[in-house]
Design a protein around this motif. Structure first.
Motif, mmCIF file in Angstrom:
data_model
loop_
_atom_site.group_PDB
_atom_site.id
_atom_site.type_symbol
_atom_site.label_atom_id
_atom_site.label_comp_id
_atom_site.label_asym_id
_atom_site.label_seq_id
_atom_site.Cartn_x
_atom_site.Cartn_y
_atom_site.Cartn_z
ATOM 1 N N VAL A 148 0.858 -1.183 0.000
ATOM 2 C CA VAL A 148 0.000 0.000 0.000
ATOM 3 C C VAL A 148 0.895 1.235 0.000
ATOM 4 O O VAL A 148 1.864 1.294 0.759
ATOM 5 N N ARG A 149 0.560 2.202 -0.849
ATOM 6 C CA ARG A 149 1.324 3.458 -0.818
ATOM 7 C C ARG A 149 0.601 4.426 0.116
ATOM 8 O O ARG A 149 -0.550 4.816 -0.144
ATOM 9 N N ALA A 150 1.275 4.782 1.191
ATOM 10 C CA ALA A 150 0.675 5.687 2.179
ATOM 11 C C ALA A 150 1.777 6.271 3.052
ATOM 12 O O ALA A 150 2.894 5.758 3.101
ATOM 13 N N ASP A 151 1.422 7.348 3.723
ATOM 14 C CA ASP A 151 2.342 8.016 4.648
ATOM 15 C C ASP A 151 2.174 7.381 6.030
ATOM 16 O O ASP A 151 1.037 7.182 6.486
ATOM 17 N N LEU A 152 3.294 7.095 6.697
ATOM 18 C CA LEU A 152 3.206 6.510 8.043
ATOM 19 C C LEU A 152 2.425 7.414 8.990
ATOM 20 O O LEU A 152 1.892 6.946 9.988
ATOM 21 N N LEU A 153 2.393 8.713 8.680
ATOM 22 C CA LEU A 153 1.671 9.623 9.561
ATOM 23 C C LEU A 153 0.193 9.744 9.220
ATOM 24 O O LEU A 153 -0.538 10.478 9.885
ATOM 25 N N ALA A 154 -0.244 9.056 8.186
ATOM 26 C CA ALA A 154 -1.683 9.045 7.844
ATOM 27 C C ALA A 154 -2.002 7.644 7.341
ATOM 28 O O ALA A 154 -2.379 7.453 6.186
ATOM 29 N N LEU A 155 -1.847 6.673 8.226
ATOM 30 C CA LEU A 155 -2.016 5.273 7.814
ATOM 31 C C LEU A 155 -3.490 4.946 7.563
ATOM 32 O O LEU A 155 -4.357 5.300 8.378
ATOM 33 N N PRO A 156 -3.787 4.247 6.463
ATOM 34 C CA PRO A 156 -5.183 3.979 6.109
ATOM 35 C C PRO A 156 -5.737 2.715 6.790
ATOM 36 O O PRO A 156 -6.232 1.797 6.113
ATOM 37 N N PHE A 157 -5.608 2.673 8.102
ATOM 38 C CA PHE A 157 -6.114 1.524 8.875
ATOM 39 C C PHE A 157 -6.717 2.070 10.166
ATOM 40 O O PHE A 157 -6.228 3.074 10.704
ATOM 41 N N ARG A 158 -7.715 1.363 10.674
ATOM 42 C CA ARG A 158 -8.325 1.810 11.940
ATOM 43 C C ARG A 158 -7.401 1.460 13.102
ATOM 44 O O ARG A 158 -6.585 0.529 12.994
ATOM 45 N N GLY A 160 -5.862 -0.336 16.145
ATOM 46 C CA GLY A 160 -5.977 -1.725 16.611
ATOM 47 C C GLY A 160 -6.093 -2.765 15.504
ATOM 48 O O GLY A 160 -6.471 -3.906 15.771
ATOM 49 N N THR A 161 -5.764 -2.418 14.281
ATOM 50 C CA THR A 161 -5.936 -3.361 13.159
ATOM 51 C C THR A 161 -4.930 -4.519 13.203
ATOM 52 O O THR A 161 -5.257 -5.655 12.862
ATOM 53 N N PHE A 162 -3.698 -4.233 13.634
ATOM 54 C CA PHE A 162 -2.613 -5.225 13.468
ATOM 55 C C PHE A 162 -2.266 -5.935 14.778
ATOM 56 O O PHE A 162 -2.348 -5.361 15.863
ATOM 57 N N ASP A 163 -1.847 -7.206 14.632
ATOM 58 C CA ASP A 163 -1.343 -7.966 15.794
ATOM 59 C C ASP A 163 0.098 -7.565 16.090
ATOM 60 O O ASP A 163 0.555 -7.628 17.232
ATOM 61 N N TYR A 164 0.804 -7.214 15.039
ATOM 62 C CA TYR A 164 2.238 -6.917 15.182
ATOM 63 C C TYR A 164 2.626 -5.934 14.086
ATOM 64 O O TYR A 164 2.153 -6.051 12.940
ATOM 65 N N ALA A 165 3.452 -4.956 14.429
ATOM 66 C CA ALA A 165 3.968 -4.035 13.411
ATOM 67 C C ALA A 165 5.450 -3.839 13.654
ATOM 68 O O ALA A 165 5.900 -3.806 14.802
ATOM 69 N N TYR A 166 6.195 -3.738 12.576
ATOM 70 C CA TYR A 166 7.623 -3.416 12.708
ATOM 71 C C TYR A 166 7.969 -2.329 11.698
ATOM 72 O O TYR A 166 7.283 -2.152 10.680
ATOM 73 N N SER A 167 9.028 -1.596 12.024
ATOM 74 C CA SER A 167 9.496 -0.548 11.127
ATOM 75 C C SER A 167 11.012 -0.521 11.234
ATOM 76 O O SER A 167 11.567 -0.211 12.288
ATOM 77 N N ILE A 168 11.657 -0.883 10.137
ATOM 78 C CA ILE A 168 13.108 -1.076 10.167
ATOM 79 C C ILE A 168 13.796 0.010 9.345
ATOM 80 O O ILE A 168 13.618 0.091 8.121
ATOM 81 N N GLY A 169 14.575 0.831 10.030
ATOM 82 C CA GLY A 169 15.377 1.836 9.325
ATOM 83 C C GLY A 169 14.564 2.936 8.678
ATOM 84 O O GLY A 169 15.010 3.509 7.675
ATOM 85 N N VAL A 170 13.405 3.248 9.229
ATOM 86 C CA VAL A 170 12.500 4.211 8.586
ATOM 87 C C VAL A 170 12.292 5.458 9.459
ATOM 88 O O VAL A 170 12.403 6.588 8.975
ATOM 89 N N LEU A 171 12.016 5.227 10.745
ATOM 90 C CA LEU A 171 11.588 6.345 11.593
ATOM 91 C C LEU A 171 12.643 7.447 11.665
ATOM 92 O O LEU A 171 12.304 8.630 11.734
ATOM 93 N N GLY A 180 6.067 9.216 13.926
ATOM 94 C CA GLY A 180 5.897 7.995 13.140
ATOM 95 C C GLY A 180 5.694 6.803 14.057
ATOM 96 O O GLY A 180 4.840 5.939 13.808
ATOM 97 N N PHE A 181 6.471 6.759 15.136
ATOM 98 C CA PHE A 181 6.355 5.659 16.100
ATOM 99 C C PHE A 181 4.951 5.629 16.696
ATOM 100 O O PHE A 181 4.288 4.586 16.726
ATOM 101 N N LYS A 182 4.478 6.791 17.125
ATOM 102 C CA LYS A 182 3.143 6.860 17.757
ATOM 103 C C LYS A 182 2.060 6.449 16.765
ATOM 104 O O LYS A 182 1.100 5.760 17.127
ATOM 105 N N SER A 183 2.227 6.872 15.516
ATOM 106 C CA SER A 183 1.219 6.553 14.503
ATOM 107 C C SER A 183 1.132 5.039 14.296
ATOM 108 O O SER A 183 0.037 4.468 14.229
ATOM 109 N N ILE A 184 2.290 4.385 14.233
ATOM 110 C CA ILE A 184 2.292 2.921 14.032
ATOM 111 C C ILE A 184 1.699 2.222 15.256
ATOM 112 O O ILE A 184 0.845 1.340 15.131
ATOM 113 N N VAL A 185 2.153 2.629 16.441
ATOM 114 C CA VAL A 185 1.654 1.982 17.667
ATOM 115 C C VAL A 185 0.129 2.080 17.736
ATOM 116 O O VAL A 185 -0.555 1.129 18.135
ATOM 117 N N GLY A 186 -0.418 3.198 17.285
ATOM 118 C CA GLY A 186 -1.869 3.394 17.316
ATOM 119 C C GLY A 186 -2.635 2.393 16.461
ATOM 120 O O GLY A 186 -3.839 2.221 16.651
#
Ligand SMILES: C[S@@+](CC[C@H](N)C(=O)[O-])C[C@H]1O[C@@H](n2cnc3c(N)ncnc32)[C@H](O)[C@@H]1O
Length: 326
Positions: A148-158, A160-171, A180-186
């Protein structure tokens, strides 16, 4: 086929459901239309383009990475080992049956690793067009992998959607890494987990002082072909030094305090093309932050994350793993 993805994908502007309108049965081309605000998101080459009010600075950073991924679209031979080193203490079994987000997936090689470890669904998100095109081409045969092409700061998911998220070498390439970290954790469900890996400040003061000014003022403005040539020359020097000097010296005296030893020895076995990619990857971005352990740990404390494990990787970077409170 995007049907499964459409169960979790929502409008990044208002979080409402999307109606899909494809022009072909393989769902490669078409549009996703928000059922609330009627915004229209094209699907191009199987990649939903979920961009809303694009931010020029973040867009430019991701676009430059896109050029990089087109240039270096090949896969690393030992990508799986590196992937797990960045995610420690996570093991392959951890992925089994989970809905997983790769935040800033680049050319998508970790998306493939996640799928091969048994993720139920893995969604790779990146803001760069080039990255998402390369990632889609690499993962299109994998039925449970989506790009999916999207900005980490405006993720197109509600939330609590994911069981696990990782971000490697991006933040560390975002103008505000913690946002970015807060957006993913959300986007992770209560009881789910997060992993991230960032450049460390400790042991990298020399980069901040001497390399950063060259990177921001010169390298990030260079034509990609010239930067590629310089990266190849530097990669050859790294191979000569690590294999010709460091390795023999360390085999005689393993404790010898050689400059940047842990990281250089870690990459010393990589093929030339991979060391060139890494060198280019360090010199190209217009934004790179180097984060101290205190600052990085604070991200986890501020959000009250649980079972936090902060690890020091190759004596030059930080990896963090934690659970989202129930
Ligand atoms: C150093 S690369 C890391 C790629 C991948 N995680 C890996 O380990 O190979 C950083 C990636 O983050 C992406 N990126 C940068 N800013 C972004 C943003 N605001 N939203 C989503 N992706 C972004 C870039 O396009 C790039 O592909």
């Amino acid at each position: 086929m995007l049907d499964e993805l459409l169960e979790i994908l929502v409008c990044p502007a208002c979080m409402a459901q999307l109606d899909a309108n494809f022009t072909d049965s393989s769902q490669e081309e078409g549009h996703l239309i928000c059922t609330e605000c009627a915004r229209n998101y094209p699907v191009e080459g199987g990649v939903p383009q979920m961009l809303v009010d694009p931010d020029p600075e973040r867009g430019a950073i991701a676009q430059a990475f896109g050029v990089q991924w087109k240039r270096y679209s090949h896969f690393k031979a030992d990508g799986e080992r590196q992937f797990l080193d960045w995610l420690k203490p996570v093991e392959p079994d951890f992925f089994k049956g989970k809905i997983v987000l790769d935040g800033g997936c680049g050319r998508g090689h970790h998306v493939l690793n996640s799928a091969s470890f048994g993720a139920k669904m893995i969604v790779g998100v990146d803001l760069g067009r080039g990255g998402t095109e390369v990632a889609r081409a690499s993962t299109r045969d994998c039925p449970n992998a989506f790009i999916v092409r999207a900005d980490l700061l405006a993720l197109p998911f509600r939330p609590g959607t994911f069981d696990y998220a990782y971000s490697i070498g991006v933040l560390h390439h975002l103008p505000s890494p913690v946002d970015g970290f807060k957006s993913i954790v959300g986007k992770i469900r209560p009881g789910g987990h997060i992993s991230t890996w960032v450049y460390g400040l400790e042991n990298n003061e020399w980069i901040v002082r001497y390399v950063d000014p060259i990177r921001t003022h010169i390298c990030s403005h260079m034509p990609p072909a010239l930067l590629g040539y310089i990266s190849r020359m530097l990669a050859i020097i790294i191979i000569l030094v690590t294999r010709g000097i460091y390795r023999p010296l360390l085999s005689l005296k393993p404790g010898l305090p050689l400059f940047y030893k842990d990281y250089l020895m870690y990459i010393s076995d990589f093929p030339l093309a991979d060391i060139e990619t890494l060198t280019y990857d360090h010199l190209q971005p217009s934004v790179s932050y180097y984060l101290s352990k205190d600052e990085f740990s604070h991200w986890f404390r501020e959000l009250d994350l649980e079972e936090v494990v902060i690890g020091w990787h190759n004596s030059n970077s930080w990896r963090g793993f934690a659970q989202i409170p129930d």
